[in-house]
Design a protein around this motif. Structure first.
Motif, PDB file in Angstrom:
ATOM      1  N   MET A  13      11.125  -7.837-146.612  1.00 45.04           N
ATOM      2  CA  MET A  13      12.324  -7.543-145.823  1.00 45.04           C
ATOM      3  C   MET A  13      12.117  -6.309-144.955  1.00 45.04           C
ATOM      4  N   GLY A  14      11.500  -5.285-145.508  1.00 49.26           N
ATOM      5  CA  GLY A  14      11.231  -4.066-144.747  1.00 49.26           C
ATOM      6  C   GLY A  14      10.268  -4.312-143.601  1.00 49.26           C
ATOM      7  N   PHE A  15       9.215  -5.078-143.881  1.00 49.34           N
ATOM      8  CA  PHE A  15       8.227  -5.374-142.849  1.00 49.34           C
ATOM      9  C   PHE A  15       8.846  -6.177-141.710  1.00 49.34           C
ATOM     10  N   ARG A  16       9.725  -7.111-142.055  1.00 56.46           N
ATOM     11  CA  ARG A  16      10.394  -7.948-141.042  1.00 56.46           C
ATOM     12  C   ARG A  16      11.610  -7.245-140.437  1.00 56.46           C
ATOM     13  N   LYS A  17      11.931  -6.058-140.985  1.00 55.23           N
ATOM     14  CA  LYS A  17      13.066  -5.258-140.504  1.00 55.23           C
ATOM     15  C   LYS A  17      14.370  -6.048-140.533  1.00 55.23           C
ATOM     16  N   LEU A  18      14.604  -6.721-141.671  1.00 57.56           N
ATOM     17  CA  LEU A  18      15.815  -7.522-141.840  1.00 57.56           C
ATOM     18  C   LEU A  18      16.746  -6.874-142.853  1.00 57.56           C
ATOM     19  N   SER A  19      18.011  -6.790-142.514  1.00 59.05           N
ATOM     20  CA  SER A  19      19.028  -6.329-143.460  1.00 59.05           C
ATOM     21  C   SER A  19      19.415  -7.501-144.355  1.00 59.05           C
ATOM     22  N   ASN A  20      20.196  -7.212-145.382  1.00 59.25           N
ATOM     23  CA  ASN A  20      20.688  -8.286-146.245  1.00 59.25           C
ATOM     24  C   ASN A  20      21.422  -9.340-145.427  1.00 59.25           C
ATOM     25  N   ALA A  21      22.304  -8.890-144.531  1.00 63.57           N
ATOM     26  CA  ALA A  21      23.108  -9.810-143.723  1.00 63.57           C
ATOM     27  C   ALA A  21      22.243 -10.635-142.775  1.00 63.57           C
ATOM     28  N   GLU A  22      21.248 -10.006-142.174  1.00 59.10           N
ATOM     29  CA  GLU A  22      20.372 -10.725-141.243  1.00 59.10           C
ATOM     30  C   GLU A  22      19.545 -11.788-141.961  1.00 59.10           C
ATOM     31  N   LEU A  23      19.001 -11.425-143.128  1.00 57.74           N
ATOM     32  CA  LEU A  23      18.221 -12.400-143.886  1.00 57.74           C
ATOM     33  C   LEU A  23      19.114 -13.533-144.370  1.00 57.74           C
ATOM     34  N   ALA A  24      20.300 -13.203-144.846  1.00 59.58           N
ATOM     35  CA  ALA A  24      21.226 -14.225-145.313  1.00 59.58           C
ATOM     36  C   ALA A  24      21.548 -15.220-144.200  1.00 59.58           C
ATOM     37  N   LYS A  25      21.761 -14.703-143.003  1.00 58.74           N
ATOM     38  CA  LYS A  25      22.069 -15.579-141.865  1.00 58.74           C
ATOM     39  C   LYS A  25      20.879 -16.479-141.551  1.00 58.74           C
ATOM     40  N   GLU A  26      19.684 -15.908-141.511  1.00 59.94           N
ATOM     41  CA  GLU A  26      18.469 -16.681-141.223  1.00 59.94           C
ATOM     42  C   GLU A  26      18.193 -17.722-142.297  1.00 59.94           C
ATOM     43  N   ALA A  27      18.436 -17.361-143.562  1.00 59.70           N
ATOM     44  CA  ALA A  27      18.136 -18.248-144.689  1.00 59.70           C
ATOM     45  C   ALA A  27      19.307 -19.167-145.043  1.00 59.70           C
ATOM     46  N   LYS A  28      20.412 -19.013-144.314  1.00 63.83           N
ATOM     47  CA  LYS A  28      21.606 -19.838-144.555  1.00 63.83           C
ATOM     48  C   LYS A  28      22.064 -19.753-146.019  1.00 63.83           C
ATOM     49  N   CYS A  29      22.197 -18.513-146.491  1.00 67.70           N
ATOM     50  CA  CYS A  29      22.726 -18.274-147.837  1.00 67.70           C
ATOM     51  C   CYS A  29      23.683 -17.092-147.750  1.00 67.70           C
ATOM     52  N   SER A  30      24.284 -16.732-148.842  1.00 68.01           N
ATOM     53  CA  SER A  30      25.258 -15.641-148.821  1.00 68.01           C
ATOM     54  C   SER A  30      24.564 -14.280-148.844  1.00 68.01           C
ATOM     55  N   VAL A  31      25.247 -13.294-148.305  1.00 65.29           N
ATOM     56  CA  VAL A  31      24.744 -11.928-148.336  1.00 65.29           C
ATOM     57  C   VAL A  31      24.618 -11.465-149.781  1.00 65.29           C
ATOM     58  N   SER A  32      25.557 -11.889-150.623  1.00 66.27           N
ATOM     59  CA  SER A  32      25.500 -11.472-152.030  1.00 66.27           C
ATOM     60  C   SER A  32      24.259 -12.020-152.731  1.00 66.27           C
ATOM     61  N   THR A  33      23.800 -13.205-152.356  1.00 64.38           N
ATOM     62  CA  THR A  33      22.571 -13.751-152.952  1.00 64.38           C
ATOM     63  C   THR A  33      21.401 -12.820-152.658  1.00 64.38           C
ATOM     64  N   ILE A  34      21.272 -12.405-151.412  1.00 64.20           N
ATOM     65  CA  ILE A  34      20.179 -11.499-151.033  1.00 64.20           C
ATOM     66  C   ILE A  34      20.335 -10.163-151.745  1.00 64.20           C
ATOM     67  N   ALA A  35      21.548  -9.640-151.786  1.00 63.70           N
ATOM     68  CA  ALA A  35      21.799  -8.356-152.451  1.00 63.70           C
ATOM     69  C   ALA A  35      21.458  -8.432-153.936  1.00 63.70           C
ATOM     70  N   PHE A  36      21.844  -9.524-154.596  1.00 60.58           N
ATOM     71  CA  PHE A  36      21.519  -9.688-156.023  1.00 60.58           C
ATOM     72  C   PHE A  36      20.014  -9.742-156.236  1.00 60.58           C
ATOM     73  N   LEU A  37      19.294 -10.411-155.353  1.00 67.15           N
ATOM     74  CA  LEU A  37      17.843 -10.510-155.488  1.00 67.15           C
ATOM     75  C   LEU A  37      17.166  -9.153-155.276  1.00 67.15           C
ATOM     76  N   ARG A  38      17.710  -8.339-154.389  1.00 68.11           N
ATOM     77  CA  ARG A  38      17.127  -7.019-154.100  1.00 68.11           C
ATOM     78  C   ARG A  38      17.465  -5.981-155.151  1.00 68.11           C
ATOM     79  N   SER A  39      18.618  -6.118-155.787  1.00 64.61           N
ATOM     80  CA  SER A  39      19.084  -5.073-156.697  1.00 64.61           C
ATOM     81  C   SER A  39      18.351  -5.103-158.030  1.00 64.61           C
ATOM     82  N   SER A  40      18.478  -3.984-158.744  1.00 69.83           N
ATOM     83  CA  SER A  40      17.808  -3.895-160.043  1.00 69.83           C
ATOM     84  C   SER A  40      18.765  -3.468-161.149  1.00 69.83           C
ATOM     85  N   GLY A  41      20.048  -3.387-160.852  1.00 75.05           N
ATOM     86  CA  GLY A  41      21.027  -2.972-161.846  1.00 75.05           C
ATOM     87  C   GLY A  41      21.533  -4.134-162.677  1.00 75.05           C
ATOM     88  N   LYS A  42      22.676  -3.903-163.311  1.00 74.23           N
ATOM     89  CA  LYS A  42      23.275  -4.928-164.167  1.00 74.23           C
ATOM     90  C   LYS A  42      23.640  -6.192-163.403  1.00 74.23           C
TER      91      LYS A  42
END
Length: 83
Positions: A13-42
């Motif tokens: 994501m950093g190399f492609r310079k994509l935010s959660n919202a940008e990747l979600a739009k490109e991948a046709k999924c929710s922003v929360s899906t990307i955020a959950f995959l990136r996060s490391s908390g509960k």
């Protein structure tokens, strides 16, 4: 499909310079899906459906299977008791 490495996912994501919202739009999924995959908390998670995994890898221009691997669900042997 299970995310192989959160660190590799974040690096793509950093190399492609994509935010959660940008990747979600490109991948046709929710922003929360990307955020959950990136996060490391509960609230983190590391699994998505096969179609979503393929769209995310494609949106990141990552080789198929480089970020996600099939999840194997184990089945237990018979629970019969021997008398």
């Amino acid at each position: 499909m299970r995310l192989i490495s959160k660190q590799a996912f974040r690096q793509y994501m950093g190399f492609r310079k994509l935010s959660n919202a940008e990747l979600a739009k490109e991948a046709k999924c929710s922003v929360s899906t990307i955020a959950f995959l990136r996060s490391s908390g509960k609230s983190s998670r590391d699994t998505v459906g096969a179609a979503t995994a393929a769209r995310i890898e494609s949106a990141l221009n990552a080789p198929p299977g480089s970020l996600f691997a099939a999840t194997v669900i184990g089945a237990s042997a018979s629970n019969k008791q021997v008398a």
